[in-house]
Design an enzyme around this catalytic site. Structure first.
Site, short mmCIF file in Angstrom:
data_model
loop_
_atom_site.label_atom_id
_atom_site.label_comp_id
_atom_site.label_asym_id
_atom_site.label_seq_id
_atom_site.Cartn_x
_atom_site.Cartn_y
_atom_site.Cartn_z
N CYS A 191 0.81 -1.21 0.00
CA CYS A 191 0.00 0.00 0.00
C CYS A 191 0.84 1.26 0.00
CB CYS A 191 -0.94 -0.01 1.21
SG CYS A 191 -1.99 1.46 1.30
N CYS B 268 -1.69 1.69 -2.95
CA CYS B 268 -2.72 2.72 -2.86
C CYS B 268 -2.19 4.13 -2.64
CB CYS B 268 -3.74 2.35 -1.78
SG CYS B 268 -3.07 1.55 -0.33
N LYS C 79 -0.31 5.41 -5.89
CA LYS C 79 -1.31 5.40 -6.96
C LYS C 79 -2.28 6.57 -6.80
CE LYS C 79 -4.57 2.59 -6.37
NZ LYS C 79 -5.19 1.29 -6.04
N TYR D 289 -9.59 -3.42 -10.53
CA TYR D 289 -9.47 -2.00 -10.16
C TYR D 289 -8.08 -1.45 -10.43
CZ TYR D 289 -7.23 -3.40 -5.73
OH TYR D 289 -6.38 -3.91 -4.80
N GLU E 226 -7.61 1.79 -12.76
CA GLU E 226 -7.01 3.00 -12.19
C GLU E 226 -5.81 3.45 -13.01
OE1 GLU E 226 -8.28 2.44 -7.51
OE2 GLU E 226 -6.50 1.43 -8.27
N HIS F 8 -27.17 21.18 -0.18
CA HIS F 8 -27.38 21.71 -1.53
C HIS F 8 -26.45 22.89 -1.81
CE1 HIS F 8 -29.72 22.45 -5.16
NE2 HIS F 8 -29.71 23.74 -4.84
N GLU G 131 -26.32 14.95 -2.28
CA GLU G 131 -27.71 15.09 -1.85
C GLU G 131 -28.66 14.19 -2.65
OE1 GLU G 131 -29.79 18.81 -2.71
OE2 GLU G 131 -28.23 19.30 -4.17
#
Length: 470
Positions: A62, A67, A70, A196, A200, A454, A459
């Site tokens: 990682c 991760c 990356k 993934y 990615e 908002h 939302e």
């Protein structure tokens, strides 16, 4: 980049007082990745005498080749689009110029900083860090480059490693490991894979200006994700110019001038500067000594454990990618922590693998937690589906056709939310709190009764009213 070159202790010497059980240590951890570091640190905080051995750099996949770097490269790949979009908001920018080498150097500095943090964190916790390659000798002994260490309990947390297919010319290809250290940005890239990592990196290279072709041998990528999510992302990648090809695979790779030539199984040919494979990862159990000491492996080489992470050898345990459950850093952290609390903290507990939120840092990103529609229908039969696709407010001025997708899967009788899925900006950030909702057992009514923020994309999750199908 390896630090290997003999055994080196970063804190004290292995010699000295024995543990309470008569061994050198109470707990010896093989592997300095997320699971191993967390488990060793927590065990030491409970008073155990702990050592950890790592053959390369602390932090594991990682931190070093996963991760963290990356995500940094994902950030960097967004800037060309951001600068282009700025024109719609009144900003005139000069033509951007990429210095790839500077980016790689800055990334390397950050990873080195994190390596240092891990080292200091372990040292401050009282864990002895040993540099070298650890292998199992017997149920209580680990060999580190010729030196033997004994322990009452041993944890194997060596993680996984990218795997490559056996095809002619595969030596010319790279994996994600090497992609983090390319000396220059490739002009033409072929990314092979549909998970993934492949997705990615296709987004990263495309964002940095490479011509990207992505090949996947199946009908549709991201197997195991919700089908609507998978199909939505395909359309987004094609819109951005990634040449996505399904039911395609490389038969052989050859050197061609200053580049590479990939001959596909259908006989067609693609030229590239870099061919990157992201077609799976294998547990790093080869030559670890598992078979010699009786630690059972499955057909893929993963260590077989029970729900308490105990292997077939009662005092040897394993966590993280090497056990091939859910291959995510936070999961390995949870596993290592639970194990240390159970073994040394007097707080027996198990890792909960239900409703684990996760993100794919594609472009746009994916956030998902809970069941897919396919899983929910298989488990419950009838389910209620709420979904929407829209152009985010930001792009009403930029003119980009990028679409955000959101979906809720709801149990028809209990009204409980079974799955939350999103493709769009900040999906990874949003899905974290959706994961909290899932753990708390939130219902669709709870979502409906929550006032939205908002104007945001998030939302939409609390304003979904139109139901699709049964």
């Amino acid at each position: 980049m390896s630090l290997r070159g003999g055994t080196r202790s970063l804190q004290g010497a292995a010699e000295g007082a024995k543990s309470a059980h008569g061994f050198d240590y109470d707990y010896f951890v093989i592997g300095g990745g997320s699971g191993g570091v967390r488990s060793s640190r927590i065990a030491a905080s409970h008073g155990a005498k702990v050592a950890l051995v790592e053959s390369v750099r602390l932090g594991g996949t990682c931190v070093n080749v996963g991760c963290v770097p990356k995500k940094l490269m994902v950030y960097g790949s967004h800037y060309p689009h951001d600068l282009e979009d700025a024109k719609a908001y009144g900003w005139d920018m000069t033509e951007p110029k990429l210095n790839w080498q500077r980016m790689i150097e800055n990334k390397n500095k950050e990873i080195a900083r994190l390596n240092g943090i891990y080292e200091r964190m372990l040292k401050n916790a009282g864990v002895e860090v040993i540099q070298g390659r650890g292998t199992l000798v017997d149920k209580h002994t680990v060999d580190v480059d010729g030196k033997k260490y004994t322990a009452d309990k041993i944890l194997v947390a060596v993680g996984g490693w990218p795997s490559l297919p056996k095809i002619p010319g595969i030596e010319h290809a790279i994996t994600s490991n090497e992609a983090f250290f390319l000396k220059e940005r490739p002009q033409r890239v072929i990314v092979v894979g549909g998970g993934y990592i492949a997705i990615e990196f296709a987004g990263i290279f495309n964002g940095y200006g490479s011509q990207v072709t992505q090949l996947y041998r199946g009908d549709l990528w991201l197997r195991g994700f919700d089908k609507d999510v998978r199909e939505h992302l395909v359309n987004e990648y094609k819109e951005q110019g990634v040449d996505v090809r399904f039911n395609s695979n490389i038969a052989k790779i050859e050197k061609s001038g200053d580049g590479l030539k990939a001959t596909l199984e259908d006989g067609s040919v693609l030229d590239a500067d870099v061919i990157m494979y992201a077609t799976g990862r294998s547990p790093r159990t080869k030559d670890l000594g598992c078979e010699k000491v009786g630690v059972e492996l499955d057909k893929n080489g993963a260590i077989v454990v029970n729900e308490g992470f105990q292997t077939s050898v009662e005092n040897i345990y394993a966590v993280g990618d090497v056990i091939n459950r859910i291959q995510l850093t936070p999961v390995a952290l949870a596993e290592g922590h639970c194990l240390a609390d159970t073994l040394f903290g007097g707080k027996p507990r198990k890792t909960d693998y239900s409703d684990v939120p996760t993100a794919v840092f594609s472009q746009p990103s994916i956030g998902t937690v809970g069941l897919t529609e396919e899983q929910a229908r298989e488990k419950y039969g009838e389910v209620h589906i709420y979904k929407t696709s829209f152009r985010a407010m930001k792009h009403t001025l930029t003119g980009r056709q990028e679409k955000t997708f959101m979906k809720l899967i709801v149990h028809p009788e209990t009204d409980k939310v079974l799955g939350v899925h999103m493709v769009g900006d900040a999906a990874g950030e949003i899905i974290q709190l959706a994961g909290v909702c899932m753990k708390a057992g939130a219902t669709k009514a709870d979502f409906d009764n929550t006032i939205g923020v908002h104007p945001t994309s998030a939302e939409e999750f609390v304003t979904l009213r139109t139901r699709f199908g049964a």
